[in-house]
Design an enzyme around this catalytic site. Structure first.
Site, PDB file in Angstrom:
ATOM      1  N   PHE A  58      37.737  20.088  94.184  1.00  0.00           N
ATOM      2  CA  PHE A  58      36.334  20.458  94.457  1.00  0.00           C
ATOM      3  C   PHE A  58      35.683  21.074  93.185  1.00  0.00           C
ATOM      4  CE2 PHE A  58      39.095  24.404  94.990  1.00  0.00           C
ATOM      5  CZ  PHE A  58      38.465  25.101  94.249  1.00  0.00           C
ATOM      6  N   THR A  97      37.139  34.824  98.830  1.00  0.00           N
ATOM      7  CA  THR A  97      36.402  33.448  98.195  1.00  0.00           C
ATOM      8  C   THR A  97      36.167  32.649  99.283  1.00  0.00           C
ATOM      9  OG1 THR A  97      37.976  33.572  96.525  1.00  0.00           O
ATOM     10  CG2 THR A  97      36.959  31.579  96.857  1.00  0.00           C
ATOM     11  N   HIS A 125      29.094  35.375  92.800  1.00  0.00           N
ATOM     12  CA  HIS A 125      30.382  35.331  91.746  1.00  0.00           C
ATOM     13  C   HIS A 125      30.747  36.944  91.319  1.00  0.00           C
ATOM     14  CE1 HIS A 125      33.232  34.349  88.596  1.00  0.00           C
ATOM     15  NE2 HIS A 125      32.643  35.098  87.697  1.00  0.00           N
TER      16      HIS A 125
HETATM   17  P1  IDP Z   1      36.401  33.918  93.373  1.00  0.00           P
HETATM   18  O1  IDP Z   1      35.255  33.278  93.276  1.00  0.00           O
HETATM   19  O2  IDP Z   1      36.673  34.627  94.605  1.00  0.00           O
HETATM   20  O3  IDP Z   1      36.947  34.566  92.167  1.00  0.00           O
HETATM   21  P2  IDP Z   1      37.887  31.455  92.461  1.00  0.00           P
HETATM   22  O4  IDP Z   1      39.185  31.089  92.763  1.00  0.00           O
HETATM   23  O5  IDP Z   1      37.672  31.935  91.057  1.00  0.00           O
HETATM   24  O6  IDP Z   1      37.308  32.725  93.730  1.00  0.00           O
HETATM   25  O7  IDP Z   1      36.924  30.260  92.522  1.00  0.00           O
HETATM   26  C1  IDP Z   1      35.649  30.111  92.106  1.00  0.00           C
HETATM   27  C2  IDP Z   1      34.758  29.638  93.175  1.00  0.00           C
HETATM   28  O8  IDP Z   1      35.113  28.119  93.450  1.00  0.00           O
HETATM   29  C3  IDP Z   1      34.736  30.199  94.473  1.00  0.00           C
HETATM   30  O9  IDP Z   1      33.610  31.245  94.294  1.00  0.00           O
HETATM   31  C4  IDP Z   1      33.946  28.953  95.196  1.00  0.00           C
HETATM   32  O10 IDP Z   1      32.749  28.851  95.269  1.00  0.00           O
HETATM   33  C5  IDP Z   1      34.952  27.911  94.747  1.00  0.00           C
HETATM   34  N1  IDP Z   1      35.935  27.702  95.235  1.00  0.00           N
HETATM   35  C6  IDP Z   1      37.240  28.341  95.287  1.00  0.00           C
HETATM   36  N2  IDP Z   1      38.302  27.713  96.138  1.00  0.00           N
HETATM   37  C7  IDP Z   1      37.632  26.872  96.863  1.00  0.00           C
HETATM   38  C8  IDP Z   1      37.972  25.763  97.692  1.00  0.00           C
HETATM   39  O11 IDP Z   1      39.348  25.663  98.274  1.00  0.00           O
HETATM   40  N3  IDP Z   1      37.151  24.901  98.405  1.00  0.00           N
HETATM   41  C9  IDP Z   1      35.715  24.702  97.673  1.00  0.00           C
HETATM   42  N4  IDP Z   1      35.469  25.734  96.886  1.00  0.00           N
HETATM   43  C10 IDP Z   1      36.232  26.690  96.323  1.00  0.00           C
HETATM   44 MG    MG Z   2      37.221  33.779  90.414  1.00  0.00          MG
END
Ligand code: IDP
Ligand code: MG
Length: 167
Positions: A58, A97, A125
């Site tokens: 993604f 998330t 974020h």
């Molecule tokens: P966080 O924002 O809760 O810290 P991260 O794993 O750092 O989560 O991921 C960053 C951003 O990437 C998320 O806020 C979301 O927008 C996107 N994201 C994370 N995992 C997925 C997924 O499995 N599918 C689609 N988008 C995702």
């Molecule tokens: Mg993150």
């Protein structure tokens, strides 16, 4: 322990006019806002910010999303909150998330969605730990944009530095 945390109100949050709602929710933490600005997100900044996800399927959609290309809002609001347990408090309020898994009372649970093409539109974020917070804050802000001294800094003299000034 006082901590700093980077908060971004993502383009979907801005497009849905959620800035006030999100800031009101975050004010429950009683943390201090020590920096705030609107940012037009370059591809370089987006890729650097999300570099830990570079190999995810993604990633390309995520870069488009944070740059505002999916919402016709090419900007985010960037803030730094500062105070006791700032990261834990802000992440708790933000929620999981995946906005479909986030508790309904959290910011993401209230306002997020997953699009039919699978983008997690989760409106905000929040840095995930202290090391990430420092890395992200140094990426998004210069020292003189923050009203407290968060990290060691130095003075530099830049020659022929081009910047805009009022006419
Ligand atoms: P966080 O924002 O809760 O810290 P991260 O794993 O750092 O989560 O991921 C960053 C951003 O990437 C998320 O806020 C979301 O927008 C996107 N994201 C994370 N995992 C997925 C997924 O499995 N599918 C689609 N988008 C995702
Ligand atoms: Mg993150």
């Amino acid at each position: 322990m006082n901590q700093a945390v980077l908060i971004l109100i993502k383009p979907d949050g801005l497009k849905k006019s959620l800035t006030g709602n999100i800031l009101t929710r975050l004010s429950e933490t009683k943390l201090e806002i020590v920096a705030a600005k609107m940012v037009r997100v370059s591809r370089q900044l987006a890729e650097e910010h999300y570099k830990h996800l570079k190999d995810k399927p993604f990633f390309e959609d995520l870069i488009k999303y944070i740059q505002g290309e999916l919402h016709d809002r090419r900007k985010v609001m960037a803030l730094i909150y500062w105070g006791k347990d700032a990261i834990r408090k802000c992440r708790e309020l933000a929620g999981a998330t995946n906005p479909e898994e986030a508790e309904a009372t959290t910011i993401r649970g209230s306002y997020g969605r997953i699009t039919t093409s699978g983008v997690y539109e989760n409106v905000i974020h929040v840095s995930s730990n202290e090391a990430e917070a420092e890395r992200e804050i140094k990426l998004w802000f210069n020292p003189d944009e923050i009203i407290v001294d968060l990290y060691p800094q130095k003075e530099i003299v830049e020659k022929e530095y081009k910047r805009k000034a009022w006419t």
